[in-house]
Design a protein around this motif. Structure first.
Motif, PDB file in Angstrom:
ATOM      1  N   SER A 154      26.529  54.865 -32.840  1.00 35.43           N
ATOM      2  CA  SER A 154      27.758  54.151 -33.153  1.00 35.43           C
ATOM      3  C   SER A 154      28.914  55.119 -32.979  1.00 35.43           C
ATOM      4  O   SER A 154      28.794  56.302 -33.301  1.00 35.43           O
ATOM      5  CB  SER A 154      27.716  53.641 -34.595  1.00 35.43           C
ATOM      6  N   ASP A 155      30.019  54.601 -32.454  1.00 35.36           N
ATOM      7  CA  ASP A 155      31.224  55.413 -32.411  1.00 35.36           C
ATOM      8  C   ASP A 155      31.605  55.769 -33.843  1.00 35.36           C
ATOM      9  O   ASP A 155      31.418  54.973 -34.756  1.00 35.36           O
ATOM     10  CB  ASP A 155      32.387  54.647 -31.764  1.00 35.36           C
ATOM     11  N   ASN A 156      32.131  56.969 -34.029  1.00 32.22           N
ATOM     12  CA  ASN A 156      32.638  57.414 -35.328  1.00 32.22           C
ATOM     13  C   ASN A 156      31.565  57.412 -36.420  1.00 32.22           C
ATOM     14  O   ASN A 156      31.820  57.044 -37.552  1.00 32.22           O
ATOM     15  CB  ASN A 156      33.847  56.557 -35.749  1.00 32.22           C
ATOM     16  N   SER A 157      30.373  57.833 -36.070  1.00 32.20           N
ATOM     17  CA  SER A 157      29.294  57.948 -37.056  1.00 32.20           C
ATOM     18  C   SER A 157      29.188  59.408 -37.504  1.00 32.20           C
ATOM     19  O   SER A 157      29.789  60.294 -36.883  1.00 32.20           O
ATOM     20  CB  SER A 157      27.965  57.517 -36.433  1.00 32.20           C
ATOM     21  N   PRO A 158      28.429  59.687 -38.556  1.00 30.84           N
ATOM     22  CA  PRO A 158      28.213  61.087 -38.921  1.00 30.84           C
ATOM     23  C   PRO A 158      27.628  61.912 -37.763  1.00 30.84           C
ATOM     24  O   PRO A 158      27.961  63.082 -37.605  1.00 30.84           O
ATOM     25  CB  PRO A 158      27.232  60.997 -40.095  1.00 30.84           C
ATOM     26  N   ILE A 159      26.796  61.273 -36.940  1.00 28.40           N
ATOM     27  CA  ILE A 159      26.230  61.987 -35.787  1.00 28.40           C
ATOM     28  C   ILE A 159      27.305  62.277 -34.758  1.00 28.40           C
ATOM     29  O   ILE A 159      27.335  63.358 -34.165  1.00 28.40           O
ATOM     30  CB  ILE A 159      25.075  61.182 -35.154  1.00 28.40           C
ATOM     31  N   SER A 160      28.222  61.341 -34.539  1.00 32.80           N
ATOM     32  CA  SER A 160      29.281  61.583 -33.540  1.00 32.80           C
ATOM     33  C   SER A 160      30.223  62.700 -33.984  1.00 32.80           C
ATOM     34  O   SER A 160      30.784  63.407 -33.149  1.00 32.80           O
ATOM     35  CB  SER A 160      30.050  60.299 -33.203  1.00 32.80           C
ATOM     36  N   VAL A 161      30.373  62.898 -35.300  1.00 30.30           N
ATOM     37  CA  VAL A 161      31.160  64.033 -35.795  1.00 30.30           C
ATOM     38  C   VAL A 161      30.512  65.334 -35.306  1.00 30.30           C
ATOM     39  O   VAL A 161      31.202  66.236 -34.830  1.00 30.30           O
ATOM     40  CB  VAL A 161      31.265  64.017 -37.336  1.00 30.30           C
ATOM     41  N   ALA A 162      29.194  65.409 -35.410  1.00 32.05           N
ATOM     42  CA  ALA A 162      28.483  66.600 -34.922  1.00 32.05           C
ATOM     43  C   ALA A 162      28.624  66.737 -33.412  1.00 32.05           C
ATOM     44  O   ALA A 162      28.864  67.838 -32.900  1.00 32.05           O
ATOM     45  CB  ALA A 162      27.011  66.528 -35.316  1.00 32.05           C
ATOM     46  N   PHE A 163      28.507  65.625 -32.698  1.00 31.14           N
ATOM     47  CA  PHE A 163      28.554  65.680 -31.234  1.00 31.14           C
ATOM     48  C   PHE A 163      29.941  66.046 -30.705  1.00 31.14           C
ATOM     49  O   PHE A 163      30.063  66.606 -29.623  1.00 31.14           O
ATOM     50  CB  PHE A 163      28.088  64.352 -30.629  1.00 31.14           C
ATOM     51  N   GLU A 164      30.978  65.786 -31.466  1.00 35.81           N
ATOM     52  CA  GLU A 164      32.338  66.167 -31.056  1.00 35.81           C
ATOM     53  C   GLU A 164      32.531  67.686 -31.073  1.00 35.81           C
ATOM     54  O   GLU A 164      33.473  68.196 -30.474  1.00 35.81           O
ATOM     55  CB  GLU A 164      33.374  65.540 -32.002  1.00 35.81           C
ATOM     56  N   ASP A 165      31.645  68.407 -31.740  1.00 33.98           N
ATOM     57  CA  ASP A 165      31.793  69.846 -31.927  1.00 33.98           C
ATOM     58  C   ASP A 165      31.245  70.634 -30.736  1.00 33.98           C
ATOM     59  O   ASP A 165      30.061  70.528 -30.414  1.00 33.98           O
ATOM     60  CB  ASP A 165      31.061  70.269 -33.203  1.00 33.98           C
ATOM     61  N   PRO A 166      32.097  71.446 -30.084  1.00 30.81           N
ATOM     62  CA  PRO A 166      31.624  72.214 -28.931  1.00 30.81           C
ATOM     63  C   PRO A 166      30.554  73.249 -29.285  1.00 30.81           C
ATOM     64  O   PRO A 166      29.710  73.571 -28.452  1.00 30.81           O
ATOM     65  CB  PRO A 166      32.887  72.888 -28.394  1.00 30.81           C
ATOM     66  N   ILE A 167      30.547  73.733 -30.508  1.00 33.16           N
ATOM     67  CA  ILE A 167      29.535  74.720 -30.910  1.00 33.16           C
ATOM     68  C   ILE A 167      28.153  74.078 -30.972  1.00 33.16           C
ATOM     69  O   ILE A 167      27.173  74.640 -30.465  1.00 33.16           O
ATOM     70  CB  ILE A 167      29.913  75.369 -32.258  1.00 33.16           C
ATOM     71  N   LEU A 168      28.066  72.899 -31.573  1.00 37.98           N
ATOM     72  CA  LEU A 168      26.776  72.221 -31.644  1.00 37.98           C
ATOM     73  C   LEU A 168      26.327  71.735 -30.265  1.00 37.98           C
ATOM     74  O   LEU A 168      25.131  71.769 -29.956  1.00 37.98           O
ATOM     75  CB  LEU A 168      26.822  71.069 -32.651  1.00 37.98           C
ATOM     76  N   ARG A 219      37.410  60.736 -44.537  1.00 38.56           N
ATOM     77  CA  ARG A 219      37.236  59.978 -43.292  1.00 38.56           C
ATOM     78  C   ARG A 219      36.084  58.990 -43.456  1.00 38.56           C
ATOM     79  O   ARG A 219      35.016  59.330 -43.953  1.00 38.56           O
ATOM     80  CB  ARG A 219      36.936  60.957 -42.153  1.00 38.56           C
ATOM     81  N   ARG A 220      36.306  57.744 -43.055  1.00 36.88           N
ATOM     82  CA  ARG A 220      35.284  56.713 -43.126  1.00 36.88           C
ATOM     83  C   ARG A 220      34.509  56.723 -41.818  1.00 36.88           C
ATOM     84  O   ARG A 220      35.091  56.637 -40.741  1.00 36.88           O
ATOM     85  CB  ARG A 220      35.900  55.332 -43.369  1.00 36.88           C
ATOM     86  N   LEU A 221      33.203  56.846 -41.929  1.00 37.89           N
ATOM     87  CA  LEU A 221      32.331  56.932 -40.769  1.00 37.89           C
ATOM     88  C   LEU A 221      31.405  55.720 -40.713  1.00 37.89           C
ATOM     89  O   LEU A 221      30.955  55.230 -41.750  1.00 37.89           O
ATOM     90  CB  LEU A 221      31.495  58.216 -40.840  1.00 37.89           C
ATOM     91  N   ALA A 222      31.113  55.288 -39.509  1.00 41.77           N
ATOM     92  CA  ALA A 222      30.244  54.128 -39.305  1.00 41.77           C
ATOM     93  C   ALA A 222      28.795  54.485 -39.634  1.00 41.77           C
ATOM     94  O   ALA A 222      28.315  55.570 -39.310  1.00 41.77           O
ATOM     95  CB  ALA A 222      30.354  53.648 -37.863  1.00 41.77           C
ATOM     96  N   THR A 223      28.114  53.568 -40.287  1.00 43.12           N
ATOM     97  CA  THR A 223      26.694  53.732 -40.560  1.00 43.12           C
ATOM     98  C   THR A 223      25.893  53.073 -39.429  1.00 43.12           C
ATOM     99  O   THR A 223      26.464  52.377 -38.587  1.00 43.12           O
ATOM    100  CB  THR A 223      26.311  53.082 -41.898  1.00 43.12           C
ATOM    101  N   LEU A 224      24.603  53.286 -39.434  1.00 35.41           N
ATOM    102  CA  LEU A 224      23.715  52.640 -38.470  1.00 35.41           C
ATOM    103  C   LEU A 224      22.923  51.573 -39.213  1.00 35.41           C
ATOM    104  O   LEU A 224      22.423  51.811 -40.311  1.00 35.41           O
ATOM    105  CB  LEU A 224      22.794  53.649 -37.806  1.00 35.41           C
TER     106      LEU A 224
END
Length: 145
Positions: free
Chosen positions: A64-78, A43-48
Motif C-alpha cells: 500500500s502507498d504510505n504504509s509502514p513498509i513504504s516508509v522503510a523503502f523511501e530510505d536510501p540507506i535501507l 504521521r498516519r500510515l496505511a495498514t494492510l
C-alpha cells in the motif's frame, strides 16, 4: 511515491548496478526502520487488509502507498542494504520477520485503516526486544499517538 522501472531510471540517472550493498545486521535494519518511523510520529500510515487471511501468493505481493513498509523503502540507506520494494514479502525477507511479527506491525485488524508511525515504531521496537508489546503497552501506544 512514483514507481519506475530500472530502464526508466537509467534515462534520468546514472545507475551503478555493481555498487555493493551495505551490509547491515537484522538489528541494524530494524533499528533504522524504527528511527524512520519516529521521525514523524504523528504521521498516519496505511495498514494492510487482513494479512492473516491472504493466501501466500497474494500476501507476498501485498503493498500500500504510505504504509509502514513504504516508509522503510523511501530510505536510501535501507535500499542500499538490499530492500528491493515495499511489498509485504520483501519486508518479511529483508527484516527477517515472521508473518505474526509483521501482522502485529501493520494489519488492519489491529488499527483500522491507518496506524500512527509512533505505534508502528513501538511494535517494530518490540520485535527487537526493546519493549514487549503487551496489552498495556499497546494501549499506551494508542493513547500517546
Amino acid at each position: 511515491m512514483k514507481h519506475q522501472t530500472l530502464e526508466q531510471l537509467q534515462n534520468i540517472a546514472d545507475i551503478d548496478q555493481a555498487y555493493p550493498h551495505r551490509i547491515m545486521s537484522r538489528s541494524e535494519r530494524l533499528e533504522r526502520w524504527v528511527e524512520l518511523l519516529e521521525m514523524s510520529p504523528h504521521r498516519r500510515l496505511a495498514t494492510l487488509y487482513q494479512t492473516e487471511h491472504q493466501p501466500t501468493s497474494v500476501l507476498s505481493l501485498l503493498r500500500s502507498d504510505n504504509s509502514p513498509i513504504s516508509v522503510a523503502f523511501e530510505d536510501p540507506i535501507l535500499r542500499a542494504a538490499g530492500l528491493e520494494s515495499d511489498t509485504y514479502g520483501q519486508a518479511k525477507r529483508f527484516f527477517g520477520l515472521t508473518d505474526g511479527e509483521l501482522h502485529n506491525v501493520l494489519c488492519y485488524c489491529h488499527f483500522g485503516a491507518t496506524v500512527s508511525a509512533a505505534t508502528a515504531a513501538h511494535y517494530v521496537r518490540g520485535i527487537l526486544g526493546m519493549e514487549r508489546p503487551g496489552i498495556f503497552a499497546r494501549l499506551r501506544a494508542l493513547f500517546t499517538s
